[in-house]
Design an enzyme around this catalytic site. Structure first.
Site: not given
Ligand code: FAD
Ligand code: FES
Ligand code: FES
Length: 1279
Positions: A215, A1210
């Site tokens: 995210n 095509e």
């Molecule tokens: C291609 C793609 C497909 C996706 N498809 C789906 C889907 O089908 N369904 C769905 O629900 N989601 C989907 N997502 C979203 C994805 O699930 C979320 O982006 C993900 O769960 C966020 O987790 P992260 O660890 O990557 O967060 P990060 O990107 O690392 O962090 C996101 C935010 O959360 C905060 N954060 C993270 N951990 C904590 C913590 N422990 N305490 C406080 N704050 C925290 C961070 O400060 C930041 O602001 C998709 C994302 C992508 C890129």
């Protein structure tokens, strides 16, 4: 990110950039870590484009280069995808290989479900997926033997790379220390303990916690959000702790989705079944979050998902409904917070304080008599964010069905998740759970007509759709419903996943007596498929960095129509690494390109006419610096009011590109007068993005002498680019050489805009005197380069009661965009194909290319034909519905049956069209299945099946005769090896493989002696585009000519020494001073079309095909599944059946995308919303028909093309419309139940939204009755 580190720093270019946002899987690598607690080594497939390198401390990364190579030893996953013909352009192939490799590392004996789940996060735009699945099903037990065992390398896990022991030792060290990485502008801190983490959060409350980065990474990349400090707590063990209590499970917030999935699966086993409803519901949602790569590793964490507070998170509605709580922790203490409506404050906002972290989440076990369910609807079954989702929980009084407590949360219907608490309050104490009217009231005020995301009525109807299903779920659990109802609702086939049935691929045999060495007609593997599967295949951006190289980023207009008052790039020039800014004034030669009489500026000077128009370009010493420079350029505008976006606006303001064409045969007015019935209808067909996996890429190197320029690029038309670059720089063409090794897909999108982009890059190289590289990001590519033309088709048809069509009058309006590009030619081709396969005696067509303030559209596989044929087939459907007959009957009645003249007076014999039709009817068992479908539809109310069969007659060749010529250059070297050059470019369609087969036959030598290196304007000049399905026809003939010249030259030597070898003959020829190099030439057909007389012979011949598809539609959600597709194609005598079948399947799937799912969305001010795979959905593995049979028509020949073959690139795109019409057929059945008969308009694509609303079930009626549509501006334009 790991991707750029691998590609630029380590020069490991096998891992590809496709989107940069986790949506395509081209960058998949395997990450392995040692777990000191369990002593296990865990492997995950991950997207390198989203993985920060700093997060990989202690991890091993395996890339496609690491597992095998053509130089040493192939890995079976590389070999099998290649041998199964699962690699065409090859750009997606390394990602596919690594997803499959990781799966096999974890599970050497996977099931088919494992395979399709493992590949769900990988997109391919070329193959249609079937061959990839077939290649990989060979790893599964109990699957049909598609290859004989001896032909394939065995899978031997003992040969896999070992995990580095030093990393194991590192992991065993208990006390983790804080790691700090400092970049140019950013500091990355990875604390070693929870206390340190809390201290850091106190010191830097605004710093994000980067866990999976799925995210925050996207925000930084695509929204330009900058964080000077990033905290990455992946070393903090407390964030990964899982504890189980009788009341439920407590899961650390750092756990990935994949890990959470395994925790829930374990809990479902450990807890009594009646306590597991919540776990099951959550598990169901997690399985559909992103693709495997997104769910994996530290990527996409539970805490990240909750803290992101996105409105369409799949987890938060169910966590909220399911009484989950979290522990928030800061230096000041801990607090337990319920995850409910009070937790989420708005878009991306929660009650968490800036210095707080989420430590863990508690997921309660269900109590006795408590039921929890989750629902989800997404534009694609897999790897797509939900359109609407919901979590629902109901708790009944003991031994009764009186509701004691109920909680419902929706996602995707507002800025944050919404609680239906008012409706829930009404339910408590009642016996039945019927919330529809309450929810309607509730949603009416929450979801207005301009709600972000659009689809307002659909989303409203989906929320209702959940209610009856929920009711059934509950009663099912309490055994109150009859088994019949339960079965009816739970045997759906929409749960995602592609579990293919055995498919039939029927090819022709080679001619009797053909030599075993002669490869023509045999299913030879794509000649570089193995290099593509090992990552060795070189694409433009894989070329190594050259000394002093600069990177160029384009700056585009943010206004749809405005005067440019000032361009200020002073701030950009001050930034580190920025070298120069290129504007139109820097162009030394011609500042525009001319297409069909209109000039297109390379860079806008005074006025912009669409959002996305190129204005200037920033060159810097790195991509990052160039991007920052581009962001700092300030363009001042004075908006002009007369904007035109839609075709209606263009018609009103008479904004067209000229000439407008018309064609007519017979007397349409008379035909309409004499018809027994007349009907007027219309259909809109949306545009389509090419979505070639490799974005537009260029490297221009000034040689430094006599103004010479070498241009390496990804284009279908190198000679056109050469000419454009030369004119732009004001130098002769002989100073510019264009080189194309291969393209990672093109589909018509790499001709015109490519030449313009190459010219701008060349200006930068010329001005700075340094090599300049330009590789568009996915979003830039989608914004700048345009796509398929959206078309509005209007028709009037006259017909008799017996189904004969006597007259038809068509009017087409294509949305061309801001510049003409090839739009006038597209509008012409529309008119040439408006009859499709039907002999309509009185026929008229008029077409217009509408000039609008949207990015210009361009050529796209089919060049207008897929649009105009949908119009005529839609008309046929309407006639059938008017007459109460079946569409296939009307098609059959009106089809060309004997030697005929087209409406432009070209004679042709439709015998093979009719044969394809009859054979497809038979192979598909059409009539029998039609009866079965009728029965199914009588027995089911909300699930309907539909079937449709459509024909195609597709003209091959260019109506502009000069474009049909081709040339080749063939060298034989003294060792007997042969180098073939020709004008065609290899973009996955296998032209080089077919040409190699041609040369092999003509020179009578094995293909192993023949090499094709690249397409270059230095070897073969003045070439024509690889387009119009004509590449092999033309270039194959030119190569044949050159080879025959050489073979004839060798004849005296062969005669003298008939027992000699090829190598003997060649050396003898050299010693006898016989030239071993020859050019070949093919003049091509003299085709023409006289638009004044409205007649001509614009095509060399026709390719015929017929496709039949059956779908099952869920009328309440509009989701559908293609149950089966049968295709019969007349391809003459195929030169390479496996390549041709690959083209047929790939084109069909692209058509399926066009007609059923791919939607471009523009804002009311003309800004393209859909700029990546997360917003724009192309078909994925889950969209392949469950049974997919392809047959090549036997006994066909074609005197007009090489070796009696036919062009195939095509035509079969249009067969994807068989799925569209099958959906329409199913909708017709649903409408019949609702008392609606007769024609109705279903626009393309037939998305779930359109299909659902067209079914007119009482849910959609309820929504429409309550509709809040009013004067508010809709979220997206209807262009
Ligand atoms: C291609 C793609 C497909 C996706 N498809 C789906 C889907 O089908 N369904 C769905 O629900 N989601 C989907 N997502 C979203 C994805 O699930 C979320 O982006 C993900 O769960 C966020 O987790 P992260 O660890 O990557 O967060 P990060 O990107 O690392 O962090 C996101 C935010 O959360 C905060 N954060 C993270 N951990 C904590 C913590 N422990 N305490 C406080 N704050 C925290 C961070 O400060 C930041 O602001 C998709 C994302 C992508 C890129
Ligand atoms: S480039 Fe990484 S997923 Fe597309
Ligand atoms: S082969 Fe898959 S994208 Fe081209």
């Amino acid at each position: 990110m790991l991707l750029s580190f691998l590609r630029k720093n380590l020069r490991l270019t096998g891992t590809k950039y496709g989107c940069g946002g986790g949506g395509c899987g081209a960058c998949t690598v395997m990450v392995s870590r040692y777990d000191p607690q369990t002593k296990n080594i865990n492997h995950w497939s991950v997207n390198a484009c989203l993985l920060p390198v700093c997060q990989l401390h202690g991890a091993a990364v395996t890339t496609v280069e690491g597992i095998g190579s053509t130089k040493t030893k192939l890995h079976p996953v590389q070999e099998r995808i290649a041998k199964a013909h699962g690699s065409q352009c090859g750009f997606c192939t390394p990602g596919m290989v690594m997803s499959m490799y990781t799966l096999l590392r974890n599970n050497p004996q996977p099931t088919m479900e494992d395979v399709t789940e493992g590949l769900a996060g990988n997109l391919c735009r070329c193959t249609g997926y079937r061959p990839i699945v077939d290649g990989y099903r060979t790893f599964c037990e109990g699957q049909p033997e598609l290859f004989s065992k001896g032909d394939l390398l065995p899978l031997d896990p003992t040969q896999d790379l070992i995990f580095p022991p030093e990393l194991m030792r590192l992991a065993e060290v208990k006390d983790q220390t804080t790691q700090r990485f400092c970049g140019e502008r950013m500091t990355w801190i990875s604390p070693g303990s929870l206390n340190e983490l809390l201290q850091l959060k106190a010191d830097y409350p605004q710093a994000p916690l980067v866990m999976g980065n799925t995210n925050i990474g996207l925000d930084m990349k695509f929204k330009g959000i900058f964080h000077p400090v990033i905290i990455s707590p992946t070393q903090v063990p407390e964030l990964f702790k899982v504890t189980q209590k009788p009341e439920g499970v407590c899961v650390g917030a750092g756990c990935s989705m994949s890990f959470l999935k395994s925790v829930l699966e374990r809990s479902i086993n450990d807890f009594p079944p009646e306590s597991t409803h919540m776990f099951r519901a959550l598990l169901q949602q997690i399985k559909l979050v992103g693709g495997q790569q997104i769910r994996n590793v530290a990527v996409s964490t539970l805490g990240g998902n909750i803290a992101s507070a996105y409105p369409n998170s799949d987890l938060t509605p169910i966590l909220a409904a399911g009484r989950c709580t979290l522990v928030a922790l800061s230096k000041d203490g801990r607090r337990r917070v319920p995850i409910d409506k009070d937790f989420f404050l708005g878009f991306a906002k929660t009650v968490l304080k800036p210095d707080e972290i989420v430590l863990s989440v508690f997921i309660p076990a269900s109590r006795p008599n408590e039921i929890v369910h989750a629902f989800r609807h997404a534009p694609r079954k897999e790897s797509a964010l939900a359109t609407v989702n919901a979590g629902m929980r109901v708790w009944f009084n003991e031994n009764s069905n009186v509701v004691k407590e109920i909680s419902i949360y929706y996602g995707g219907v507002g800025a944050t998740i919404l609680s239906a608490d008012r409706a829930c309050q009404q339910i408590v104490g009642r016996y039945r759970v019927n919330l529809c009217c309450h929810v309607i009231y509730f949603l009416k005020i929450k979801l207005g007509p301009s709600a972000p995301g659009g689809k307002v009525d659909f989303r409203r109807s989906l929320t209702l759709r959940y209610e009856p299903l929920y009711e059934i779920n509950i009663t099912w659990n309490f055994n109150l419903f009859t088994p019949f109802v339960c079965v009816y609702l739970f045997t759906g086939c929409h749960s995602g996943g592609y579990t293919p049935k055995d498919c039939v691929l029927c090819v022709q045999n080679v001619l009797e007596g053909q030599s075993a060495q002669d490869p023509v007609g045999r299913p030879m593997m794509h000649r570089t498929a193995l290099s593509q599967a090992t990552g060795e295949a070189v694409y433009c951006d894989d070329l190594p960095q050259t000394d002093g190289e600069l990177f160029l980023v384009i700056v585009t207009s943010s206004r749809p129509h405005a005067k440019i008052t000032h361009i200020d790039f002073s701030e950009a020039l001050k930034l580190p690494g920025v070298v120069d800014v290129i504007t139109a004034k820097d162009i030394p030669g011609k500042r525009f390109r001319t297409f069909t009489g209109y000039d297109e500026e390379l860079l806008a000077e005074d006025e912009v006419t669409c959002v996305g128009q190129m204005v200037c370009a920033v060159v810097a010493d790195s991509k990052a610096h160039a991007k920052r420079g581009a962001a700092a350029v300030k363009i001042s505008y004075e908006d002009l009011q007369d904007r035109i976006f839609t075709v209606e606006e263009a018609i009103e303001k008479e904004s067209f590109f000229l000439p407008r064409r018309q064609i007519e045969r017979g007397d349409v007015e008379k035909g309409l007068r004499e018809a027994e019935q007349v009907y007027e209808g219309e259909i809109r067909i949306g545009g389509q993005e090419h979505f070639y996996l490799e974005t537009q890429s260029f490297l221009v190197i000034p040689i430094g002498e006599e103004k010479e320029m070498k241009v390496y690029l990804s284009t279908q038309h190198p000679a056109f680019t050469q000419e454009a670059v030369a004119e732009t720089l004001g130098i002769p063409s002989n100073r510019v050489s264009c080189h194309v090794k291969r393209l990672g897909g093109a589909f018509g999108g790499k001709v015109t805009k490519t030449a313009i982009l190459a010219s701008i890059t060349a200006v930068a190289a010329s001005k700075t005197g340094r090599p300049v590289r330009c590789v568009l990001e996915r979003g830039e590519d989608m914004l700048i380069t345009g796509g398929r033309h959206p078309v509005w088709g209007i028709y009037k048809v006259g017909f008799m009661k017996d189904g004969r069509i006597t007259a038809a009058d068509f009017q087409y309006y294509a949305n061309a965009g801001n510049v003409v590009d090839e739009s006038v030619l597209v509008a012409e081709k529309i008119l040439l194909h408006l009859d499709n396969a039907y002999n309509i005696p009185n026929l008229r067509g008029r077409s217009a290319a509408c000039k609008t303030n949207l990015p210009s559209n361009t050529a796209f596989r089919g060049f207008g034909v897929p649009q105009c044929m949908l119009v005529v087939e839609s008309m046929i459907d309407d006639v059938a519905l008017k007459l109460g007959r079946l569409p296939e009957e009307i098609r059959e009645i009106n089809m060309y049956k004997e030697v005929s003249l087209t409406h432009y007076k070209m004679e042709f014999d439709p015998e093979n069209l009719v044969r394809c039709w009859n054979e497809c009817m038979k192979k598909a068992d059409f009539r029998q299945r039609r009866q079965g479908i009728d029965l199914f539809n009588q027995q089911n109310q909300f699930k309907k099946r539909g079937i449709a069969i459509v024909p195609i007659k597709y003209g091959i060749g260019f109506a502009e005769a000069f474009l049909n010529q081709a040339a080749a250059l063939v060298h034989i070297y003294k060792d007997g090896s042969v180098l073939v050059s020709h004008g065609g470019t290899e973009m996955g369609q296998g032209i080089h493989t077919k040409v190699q087969q041609v040369a092999s036959r003509e020179l009578n030598i094995p293909t192993s002696l023949i090499h094709i290196s690249e397409t270059s304007t230095q070897c073969v000049p003045n070439t024509c585009p690889s387009a119009a399905s004509f590449g092999t026809d033309a270039n194959g003939m030119a190569v044949k000519d050159a080879c025959q010249i050489l073979y004839n030259r060798l004849e005296p030597i062969r005669k003298k020494n008939p027992k000699g070898t090829w190598q003997n003959w060649i050396i003898t020829a050299f010693l006898q001073k016989i030239s071993l190099s020859a050019t070949g030439y093919y003049r091509g057909h003299d085709l023409d079309m006289d638009w004044e007389k409205q007649e001509g012979k614009p095509y060399a011949y026709f390719t015929y095909a017929v496709g039949c598809s059956e779908v099952e539609l869920d009328c309440l959600t509009g989701e559908y599944r293609t149950l089966r597709t049968d295709i019969v194609v007349d391809i003459g005598r195929s030169i390479n059946p496996s390549i041709d079948i690959g083209q047929i399947e790939g084109a069909f799937m692209q058509g399926l995308g066009l007609y059923t799912m791919e939607e471009l969305k523009f804002s009311p001010s003309g800004v393209l919303y859909t700029r990546g795979p997360s917003q724009y959905k192309i078909p994925s593995f889950c969209d392949v028909p469950l049974k997919f049979n392809v047959y090549l028509l036997a006994g066909s020949s074609n005197p007009h093309a090489i070796y009696s073959s036919k062009g195939i690139g095509e035509p079969t795109v249009f067969l994807g419309s068989s799925v569209f019409f099958a959906i329409k057929d199913a909708v017709t059945a649903a409408r019949k139940d609702a008392g609606l008969t007769g024609p109705f308009q279903l626009n393309s694509p037939a998305t779930p939204e359109r299909a659902c609303l067209a079914c007119a079930t009482h849910f959609t009626q309820m929504v429409r009755d309550e509709s809040t549509s009013g004067p508010a501006q809709p979220w997206a334009l209807n262009i």
